[in-house]
Scaffold this active site. Structure first.
Site, PDB file in Angstrom:
ATOM      1  N   ARG A  36      85.092  57.902  46.590  1.00  0.00           N
ATOM      2  CA  ARG A  36      85.541  59.282  46.427  1.00  0.00           C
ATOM      3  C   ARG A  36      84.862  59.956  45.249  1.00  0.00           C
ATOM      4  O   ARG A  36      84.577  61.141  45.271  1.00  0.00           O
ATOM      5  CB  ARG A  36      87.055  59.314  46.254  1.00  0.00           C
ATOM      6  N   TYR A  37      84.634  59.192  44.172  1.00  0.00           N
ATOM      7  CA  TYR A  37      83.947  59.719  42.995  1.00  0.00           C
ATOM      8  C   TYR A  37      82.519  59.207  43.022  1.00  0.00           C
ATOM      9  O   TYR A  37      82.278  58.073  43.417  1.00  0.00           O
ATOM     10  CB  TYR A  37      84.657  59.245  41.719  1.00  0.00           C
ATOM     11  N   ARG A  73      82.041  55.721  41.097  1.00  0.00           N
ATOM     12  CA  ARG A  73      82.989  54.615  41.238  1.00  0.00           C
ATOM     13  C   ARG A  73      83.297  54.368  42.694  1.00  0.00           C
ATOM     14  O   ARG A  73      83.460  55.326  43.448  1.00  0.00           O
ATOM     15  CB  ARG A  73      84.324  54.962  40.563  1.00  0.00           C
ATOM     16  N   CYS A  75      99.969  41.062  48.886  1.00  0.00           N
ATOM     17  CA  CYS A  75     100.409  41.226  47.505  1.00  0.00           C
ATOM     18  C   CYS A  75     101.419  40.128  47.201  1.00  0.00           C
ATOM     19  O   CYS A  75     101.987  39.533  48.115  1.00  0.00           O
ATOM     20  CB  CYS A  75     101.092  42.579  47.319  1.00  0.00           C
ATOM     21  N   CYS A  92     105.669  46.293  46.424  1.00  0.00           N
ATOM     22  CA  CYS A  92     106.406  47.263  45.621  1.00  0.00           C
ATOM     23  C   CYS A  92     106.949  48.338  46.549  1.00  0.00           C
ATOM     24  O   CYS A  92     106.222  48.873  47.380  1.00  0.00           O
ATOM     25  CB  CYS A  92     105.485  47.899  44.592  1.00  0.00           C
ATOM     26  N   CYS A 133     104.975  51.588  46.662  1.00  0.00           N
ATOM     27  CA  CYS A 133     103.513  51.490  46.851  1.00  0.00           C
ATOM     28  C   CYS A 133     102.913  52.749  47.499  1.00  0.00           C
ATOM     29  O   CYS A 133     103.408  53.240  48.509  1.00  0.00           O
ATOM     30  CB  CYS A 133     103.181  50.280  47.708  1.00  0.00           C
ATOM     31  N   ARG A 172      99.576  52.842  48.374  1.00  0.00           N
ATOM     32  CA  ARG A 172      98.574  52.418  49.356  1.00  0.00           C
ATOM     33  C   ARG A 172      99.287  51.659  50.475  1.00  0.00           C
ATOM     34  O   ARG A 172      98.800  50.659  50.969  1.00  0.00           O
ATOM     35  CB  ARG A 172      97.489  51.576  48.686  1.00  0.00           C
ATOM     36  N   ASP A 181     102.647  59.665  44.115  1.00  0.00           N
ATOM     37  CA  ASP A 181     101.920  60.280  45.229  1.00  0.00           C
ATOM     38  C   ASP A 181     102.886  60.583  46.372  1.00  0.00           C
ATOM     39  O   ASP A 181     103.984  60.035  46.425  1.00  0.00           O
ATOM     40  CB  ASP A 181     100.825  59.333  45.719  1.00  0.00           C
ATOM     41  N   ASP A 201      97.149  62.199  41.230  1.00  0.00           N
ATOM     42  CA  ASP A 201      96.108  62.078  42.241  1.00  0.00           C
ATOM     43  C   ASP A 201      96.419  63.175  43.263  1.00  0.00           C
ATOM     44  O   ASP A 201      97.447  63.119  43.942  1.00  0.00           O
ATOM     45  CB  ASP A 201      96.161  60.691  42.883  1.00  0.00           C
ATOM     46  N   LYS A 222      91.923  62.434  40.937  1.00  0.00           N
ATOM     47  CA  LYS A 222      92.889  62.391  39.829  1.00  0.00           C
ATOM     48  C   LYS A 222      92.606  63.476  38.800  1.00  0.00           C
ATOM     49  O   LYS A 222      91.470  63.715  38.439  1.00  0.00           O
ATOM     50  CB  LYS A 222      92.795  61.046  39.122  1.00  0.00           C
TER      51      LYS A 222
END
Ligand SMILES: *Cc1c(COP(=O)(O)O)cnc(C)c1O
Ligand code: SF4
Length: 386
Positions: free
Chosen positions: A101-102, A105, A114, A118, A121, A123, A294, A331, A338
Site C-alpha cells: 500500500r505504501y 513498505r 494466531c 483477539c 482483530c 485483519r 478500524d 488507518d 495511516k
C-alpha cells in the site's frame, strides 16, 4: 497457574482451548459468551486461546484480558459502515499474501494462525487457522501458512521493487511457525534483499511468551536489521513471563516497538494507558502506536469514539515522557493509509493564514507568525522568519 503446569510452547499450542466445553474447565462463561457458541454465525472469528493467556484473567466479569480473548454475542452486531476488509488490503495485493500500500513498505501475511484470536482483530478476514470459519470456506492461496513457492514469489517481488525498503511479516502471527520455517522464510527474503529492513509483527510476547526461546532469538538475530512489533494492550499483560520474553529479545539487540489498540472496556482510561506505556518503556519497548479501532465487522463494542480518544491522548501527553508517548493513529477506511491523530496546537489553522502577532509586535508593527496553545491552555507566539 505455574509455568511448569503450562508446559513448553509446543505443548501449549497443542493444548489450546478451542471450544466452550474446554473453556468451562477454566472459567464460568457469562450469558453473552455462551450465546456466541450456542448460535454460530457467518463470518465469526475463530476461537482459540492459550492456557497461559486464560491464566491472566481476573475474577471480575469485565476483566480486560477476558474481554480481549473470550468471544461475546456482541460480535454478531455488524454496522452498515463496517466491513470484513476495512483497510482494503485486497485491493493493494499484487500477490496473494502480499499487501503493497505504501511505496517503501510491504506487508507479508505469513500465516493465518494466531496463538490467541483477539476478539477485536482488524485483519479478521485473514485469520482463523484450520478450524476457522473463514478457513472452512477456503480462500484461494490464503489457507494456513505461506508456502515455499509463495515465499520465493515474495522475494522475487522485493528484488524487482528496490523502492521497497521494509518488509513487515504479519498474519496471523508469524511466531506460530516453527523456528525452522521462520529461518527459512527470512533466509529466502534476505537472499534477494540483504538491505531489507524486516519487521516482525506478533502478539506472542503478550499471549504466549514461552514461545520466545533462546533458539528463536538466535534465528531472529541472524537476520538483523529486524524490528519486533508487539501488541500489548493492557498492563495486566505485562506478566513476569512476558517481561522475561521481552528481555530476551531486547538483550539480543532486537528493537521492540509496541502497537496498542485503543479498546473500549479494556484500556480506554488514562490511568490504564499511562501504566501500560510507562510499563512498556521500562521493559525497553518503545510505545510506537496507539491505534484507533478500524471499522472491522462486529467490533463496534470495542471502538472508542474518536473524540474521546483525542481527549485521552491530550491527558496522556501531560503525564508521559516523549519516550513513553505513542502516536495516536487512524488507518483510514477504504485504504487511505495511516494518519497521525493529533490535537491541534495551532490557534489558527496554519494552512489558511497567519495570526497577526499582536503579543510580539515591535514599533507598532506586528510580525507574521503563529500562535500556539500550550498543554495548560496558555497561548504562545512563534514568529515566521522573513
Ligand atoms: C500499518 C501498515 C504498514 C506500516 O505502517 P507504518 O506507519 O510504517 O508503521 C505498512 N503496510 C500496511 C499495509 C499497513 O497496514
Ligand atoms: S494476533 Fe493479531 S492477527 Fe491474530 S487475532 Fe490477534 S490481532 Fe488478529
Amino acid at each position: 497457574m505455574s509455568k511448569a503446569r503450562l508446559g513448553d510452547w509446543r505443548d501449549q499450542r497443542a493444548r489450546m482451548i478451542r471450544g466452550i466445553d474446554e473453556l468451562t474447565e477454566y472459567i464460568d462463561p457469562l450469558p453473552r459468551e455462551r450465546a456466541f457458541f450456542s448460535h454460530p454465525f457467518e463470518g465469526a472469528v475463530d476461537f482459540a486461546v492459550s492456557s497461559y493467556y486464560l491464566s491472566l484473567i481476573g475474577p471480575k466479569p469485565d476483566d480486560p484480558i477476558r474481554r480481549q480473548c473470550i468471544p461475546s454475542d456482541e460480535e454478531r452486531r455488524v454496522l452498515p459502515y463496517e466491513s470484513r476488509d476495512p483497510l482494503e488490503d485486497e485491493a493493494h495485493s499484487p500477490l496473494p499474501r502480499l499487501v503493497h500500500r505504501y511505496r517503501d513498505r510491504v506487508l507479508l501475511l505469513v500465516t493465518d494462525e494466531c496463538a490467541v484470536y483477539c476478539r477485536h482483530c482488524f485483519r479478521r478476514h485473514l485469520v482463523g487457522g484450520k478450524e476457522g470459519a473463514a478457513g472452512r470456506q477456503g480462500r484461494q492461496g490464503r489457507r494456513g501458512a505461506l508456502t515455499k513457492k509463495q515465499a520465493g514469489a515474495a522475494a522475487d517481488y522485493l528484488a524487482a521493487h528496490p523502492e521497497v525498503k521494509e518488509a513487515i511479516l504479519s498474519g496471523g502471527d508469524p511466531l506460530t511457525l516453527s523456528d525452522e520455517r521462520i529461518d527459512e522464510l527470512l533466509r529466502t527474503l534476505r537472499s534477494k534483499r540483504a538491505d531489507l529492513v524486516l519487521r516482525l509483527a506478533t502478539r506472542i510476547p503478550a499471549v504466549l511468551p514461552a514461545r520466545i526461546t533462546g533458539g528463536l532469538v538466535s534465528v531472529l538475530e541472524e537476520h538483523k536489521p529486524l524490528y519486533v512489533i508487539s501488541q500489548f494492550n493492557h498492563p495486566a499483560e505485562m506478566s513476569e513471563e512476558s517481561r522475561a520474553a521481552l528481555a530476551l529479545l531486547a538483550d539480543a539487540g532486537l528493537p521492540i516497538l509496541n502497537q496498542a489498540v485503543l479498546l473500549r472496556g479494556v484500556n480506554d482510561r488514562v490511568e490504564v494507558l499511562e501504566e501500560l506505556f510507562h510499563g512498556l518503556t521500562a521493559q525497553r519497548v518503545f510505545p510506537y502506536y496507539l491505534l484507533q479501532g478500524d471499522l472491522a465487522a462486529g467490533t463496534s463494542h470495542f471502538r472508542v469514539p474518536l473524540s474521546r480518544g483525542l481527549e485521552l491522548v491530550r491527558k496522556l501527553r501531560r503525564r508521559l515522557s516523549g519516550l513513553a508517548m505513542p502516536v495516536y493513529a487512524l488507518d483510514l477506511p477504504g485504504g487511505g493509509g495511516k494518519i497521525p491523530l493529533t490535537e491541534n496546537y495551532f490557534v489558527t489553522d496554519y494552512e489558511t493564514g497567519f495570526e497577526p502577532g499582536s503579543s510580539a509586535g515591535r514599533d507598532g508593527e506586528s510580525p507574521r507568525g503563529f500562535h500556539f496553545r500550550s498543554l495548560d491552555g496558555t497561548v504562545y507566539f512563534y514568529p515566521e522568519e522573513e
